[in-house]
Scaffold this motif. Structure first.
Motif, PDB file in Angstrom:
ATOM      1  N   GLY A  41       0.788  -1.225   0.000  1.00 33.69           N
ATOM      2  CA  GLY A  41       0.000   0.000   0.000  1.00 33.69           C
ATOM      3  C   GLY A  41       0.817   1.269   0.000  1.00 33.69           C
ATOM      4  N   SER A  42       2.119   1.165  -0.228  1.00 32.22           N
ATOM      5  CA  SER A  42       3.016   2.320  -0.221  1.00 32.22           C
ATOM      6  C   SER A  42       3.958   2.237  -1.405  1.00 32.22           C
ATOM      7  N   LEU A  43       3.974   3.270  -2.233  1.00 31.72           N
ATOM      8  CA  LEU A  43       4.894   3.286  -3.367  1.00 31.72           C
ATOM      9  C   LEU A  43       6.336   3.375  -2.895  1.00 31.72           C
ATOM     10  N   HIS A  44       6.598   4.208  -1.877  1.00 30.99           N
ATOM     11  CA  HIS A  44       7.977   4.341  -1.396  1.00 30.99           C
ATOM     12  C   HIS A  44       8.482   3.019  -0.827  1.00 30.99           C
ATOM     13  N   ASP A  45       7.679   2.357  -0.013  1.00 31.25           N
ATOM     14  CA  ASP A  45       8.094   1.069   0.540  1.00 31.25           C
ATOM     15  C   ASP A  45       8.292   0.044  -0.568  1.00 31.25           C
ATOM     16  N   ALA A  46       7.418   0.079  -1.575  1.00 30.31           N
ATOM     17  CA  ALA A  46       7.535  -0.880  -2.677  1.00 30.31           C
ATOM     18  C   ALA A  46       8.821  -0.644  -3.462  1.00 30.31           C
ATOM     19  N   GLU A  47       9.168   0.617  -3.703  1.00 30.31           N
ATOM     20  CA  GLU A  47      10.406   0.908  -4.431  1.00 30.31           C
ATOM     21  C   GLU A  47      11.617   0.402  -3.644  1.00 30.31           C
ATOM     22  N   ASP A  48      11.628   0.647  -2.340  1.00 30.34           N
ATOM     23  CA  ASP A  48      12.743   0.179  -1.515  1.00 30.34           C
ATOM     24  C   ASP A  48      12.807  -1.351  -1.514  1.00 30.34           C
ATOM     25  N   LEU A  49      11.649  -1.978  -1.433  1.00 31.11           N
ATOM     26  CA  LEU A  49      11.637  -3.434  -1.335  1.00 31.11           C
ATOM     27  C   LEU A  49      12.068  -4.090  -2.645  1.00 31.11           C
ATOM     28  N   VAL A  50      11.690  -3.520  -3.779  1.00 34.08           N
ATOM     29  CA  VAL A  50      12.139  -4.075  -5.062  1.00 34.08           C
ATOM     30  C   VAL A  50      13.658  -4.012  -5.156  1.00 34.08           C
ATOM     31  N   GLN A  51      14.244  -2.901  -4.720  1.00 31.71           N
ATOM     32  CA  GLN A  51      15.708  -2.820  -4.734  1.00 31.71           C
ATOM     33  C   GLN A  51      16.329  -3.860  -3.810  1.00 31.71           C
ATOM     34  N   GLU A  52      15.701  -4.062  -2.662  1.00 32.06           N
ATOM     35  CA  GLU A  52      16.200  -5.088  -1.740  1.00 32.06           C
ATOM     36  C   GLU A  52      16.059  -6.483  -2.355  1.00 32.06           C
ATOM     37  N   ALA A  53      14.954  -6.714  -3.057  1.00 29.03           N
ATOM     38  CA  ALA A  53      14.744  -8.016  -3.699  1.00 29.03           C
ATOM     39  C   ALA A  53      15.793  -8.276  -4.779  1.00 29.03           C
ATOM     40  N   ALA A  89       4.964  -3.919  10.410  1.00 29.16           N
ATOM     41  CA  ALA A  89       4.385  -2.636  10.016  1.00 29.16           C
ATOM     42  C   ALA A  89       2.875  -2.680  10.208  1.00 29.16           C
ATOM     43  N   PRO A  90       2.279  -1.630  10.757  1.00 25.53           N
ATOM     44  CA  PRO A  90       0.818  -1.599  10.863  1.00 25.53           C
ATOM     45  C   PRO A  90       0.181  -1.512   9.486  1.00 25.53           C
ATOM     46  N   ARG A  91      -1.041  -2.000   9.383  1.00 26.65           N
ATOM     47  CA  ARG A  91      -1.704  -1.955   8.080  1.00 26.65           C
ATOM     48  C   ARG A  91      -2.017  -0.513   7.704  1.00 26.65           C
ATOM     49  N   ARG A  92      -1.904  -0.243   6.420  1.00 23.13           N
ATOM     50  CA  ARG A  92      -2.230   1.087   5.921  1.00 23.13           C
ATOM     51  C   ARG A  92      -3.725   1.197   5.671  1.00 23.13           C
ATOM     52  N   SER A  93      -4.205   2.417   5.663  1.00 30.61           N
ATOM     53  CA  SER A  93      -5.635   2.593   5.530  1.00 30.61           C
ATOM     54  C   SER A  93      -5.931   4.004   5.042  1.00 30.61           C
ATOM     55  N   LEU A  94      -7.222   4.345   5.019  1.00 31.17           N
ATOM     56  CA  LEU A  94      -7.696   5.701   4.789  1.00 31.17           C
ATOM     57  C   LEU A  94      -8.682   6.039   5.911  1.00 31.17           C
ATOM     58  N   ILE A 116      -0.735   4.592   9.586  1.00 30.98           N
ATOM     59  CA  ILE A 116      -0.108   5.071   8.358  1.00 30.98           C
ATOM     60  C   ILE A 116      -1.099   4.918   7.215  1.00 30.98           C
ATOM     61  N   TRP A 117      -1.017   5.845   6.272  1.00 27.21           N
ATOM     62  CA  TRP A 117      -2.030   5.921   5.228  1.00 27.21           C
ATOM     63  C   TRP A 117      -1.575   5.236   3.948  1.00 27.21           C
ATOM     64  N   LEU A 118      -2.541   4.796   3.176  1.00 32.13           N
ATOM     65  CA  LEU A 118      -2.265   4.350   1.817  1.00 32.13           C
ATOM     66  C   LEU A 118      -1.667   5.508   1.023  1.00 32.13           C
ATOM     67  N   GLU A 119      -0.844   5.169   0.037  1.00 27.69           N
ATOM     68  CA  GLU A 119      -0.253   6.178  -0.835  1.00 27.69           C
ATOM     69  C   GLU A 119      -0.763   5.989  -2.259  1.00 27.69           C
ATOM     70  N   PRO A 120      -0.862   7.075  -3.032  1.00 34.01           N
ATOM     71  CA  PRO A 120      -1.313   6.949  -4.429  1.00 34.01           C
ATOM     72  C   PRO A 120      -0.231   6.357  -5.316  1.00 34.01           C
ATOM     73  N   PHE A 121      -0.676   5.777  -6.430  1.00 33.88           N
ATOM     74  CA  PHE A 121       0.232   5.132  -7.384  1.00 33.88           C
ATOM     75  C   PHE A 121      -0.022   5.728  -8.761  1.00 33.88           C
ATOM     76  N   PRO A 122       1.022   6.260  -9.441  1.00 37.26           N
ATOM     77  CA  PRO A 122       0.814   6.888 -10.753  1.00 37.26           C
ATOM     78  C   PRO A 122       0.526   5.857 -11.845  1.00 37.26           C
ATOM     79  N   ASP A 123      -0.492   6.135 -12.653  1.00 32.32           N
ATOM     80  CA  ASP A 123      -0.850   5.210 -13.727  1.00 32.32           C
ATOM     81  C   ASP A 123       0.255   5.058 -14.762  1.00 32.32           C
ATOM     82  N   ASP A 124       1.139   6.051 -14.881  1.00 31.13           N
ATOM     83  CA  ASP A 124       2.241   5.928 -15.837  1.00 31.13           C
ATOM     84  C   ASP A 124       3.072   4.679 -15.573  1.00 31.13           C
ATOM     85  N   LEU A 125       3.147   4.248 -14.318  1.00 31.31           N
ATOM     86  CA  LEU A 125       3.926   3.062 -13.983  1.00 31.31           C
ATOM     87  C   LEU A 125       3.171   1.771 -14.262  1.00 31.31           C
TER      88      LEU A 125
END
Length: 347
Positions: A41-53, A89-94, A116-125
């Motif tokens: 639910g987080s673009l920043h966390d997802a970007e970091d995790l892909v690099q870690e993967a 990590a606690p679950r994200r929400s709105l 912690i809140w959900l983050e938006p994801f750009p459709d370009d990606l």
């Protein structure tokens, strides 16, 4: 990627060729990012995790015994890293998931960092020229804010199983092996996850049809009403049960009257002007929000509003106000006060 090419690249990478490794993983980075975003639910966390993967894949490259299974191997690494992160990590929400409906006459609360809140994801990606219209439509539906909010109510394991089996269509036996579960356990968890999402009406059974032509007209009217401070006109575009929230502010309002009161009291006030710059987020129309206060010579970017449109009316407006969420959208920080803009919403 052809099997022979992939095998050659895997063998070269296993021998220590970093260029071969970079060539090998490049086609998978975007789809791994989307998968990790759905999980977290987080673009920043997802970007970091892909690099870690990818770092983990490089470190463990010698353990891959089947070069033709490289994509599945990457998904296994990324999924397990997501599951590890979700344990701490606690679950994200709105706000509608965590707070009672707000009174528009009450004082504005302080921004809340927890939950912690959900983050938006750009459709370009999301863009993938190799997929057809139906696949693109389903991909958009599986990244909407409604879908992500529903995922947050699943356990991390159920979330992983639903995404791997239902969205990515990996075989049950393979998913079971990745998660150290039996095939019956995977199938049972999938059924429970499906039922939970079907109760919230967010797991489409068939591809979604393209937006009707009337959507463009609705979005044009929405922008015009915002920029002209036409609150009655704006509210008329909403469903009776529409809701509006502004994370990280822990508030949400429902219904035309409550939303109109909020707009007139705190948003569309005298001396303030607005400009909306179109974009897309989470498979839906979205706008960069730009505000110009009295005497200022430019509009300042303050957030991103994501709309959900149902049967020709706006069902929800989520205005993300957390500045750190927007670096991937490419929206300018300021706009000249008199600047003209061309609007294209449905690209």
């Amino acid at each position: 990627m052809e099997a022979s090419t992939q095998t050659a690249l895997v063998l070269a990478a296993q021998a220590g060729d970093q260029i071969a490794f970079a060539t090998l993983v490049e086609p998978y980075q975007r789809e791994l990012l989307i998968h990790c975003y759905r999980m977290l639910g987080s673009l920043h966390d997802a970007e970091d995790l892909v690099q870690e993967a990818l770092l983990r894949a490089w470190e463990k490259r010698a353990t891959l015994t089947s070069p033709r299974s490289y994509r599945a191997w990457l998904y296994r690494i990324a999924t397990n890293l997501c599951l590890n992160m979700l344990t701490r990590a606690p679950r994200r929400s709105l706000p509608p998931e965590m707070y009672p409906k707000s009174d528009p006459g009450s004082p504005l609360p302080e921004s809340a960092r927890e939950p912690i809140w959900l983050e938006p994801f750009p459709d370009d990606l999301l863009t993938d020229p190799h997929t057809g219209p139906e696949d693109r439509a389903l991909r958009r539906e599986h990244i909407t804010l409604a879908f992500l909010m529903a995922l947050q109510h699943l356990t991390p394991t159920q979330r992983a199983i639903l995404l791997l089996r239902e969205v990515l269509e990996w075989p049950a036996a393979e998913v079971a092996e990745w998660l150290n579960l039996s095939v019956p356990a995977v199938n049972s968890a999938l059924q429970r996850a499906r039922r939970a999402l079907q109760e919230r009406n967010v797991l489409p059974e068939t591809p979604i049809t393209p937006p009707p032509p009337q959507l463009q007209s609705l979005l044009d009217r929405y922008v015009a009403c915002w920029e002209q401070a036409d609150i009655p006109g704006l509210v008329a575009l909403l469903r009776e049960d529409a809701w509006f929230t502004m994370p990280p502010l822990p508030i949400w309002l429902q219904g035309r009257v409550a939303i109109a009161t909020e707009l007139s009291a705190r948003i569309c006030i005298p001396g303030r002007h607005w400009h909306l710059l179109p974009t897309r987020a989470n498979g839906r129309p979205a706008f960069g929000l730009y505000r110009q206060e009295a005497q200022a010579n430019s509009y300042q970017f303050i957030g991103l509003v994501v709309l959900d449109v149902v049967e020709g009316q706006i069902a929800s407006m989520v205005s993300f106000l957390e500045q750190s969420c927007f670096s991937s959208f490419g929206l300018p920080p300021t706009l000249p006060y008199e600047r003209e803009h061309t609007r294209h919403f449905l690209s």
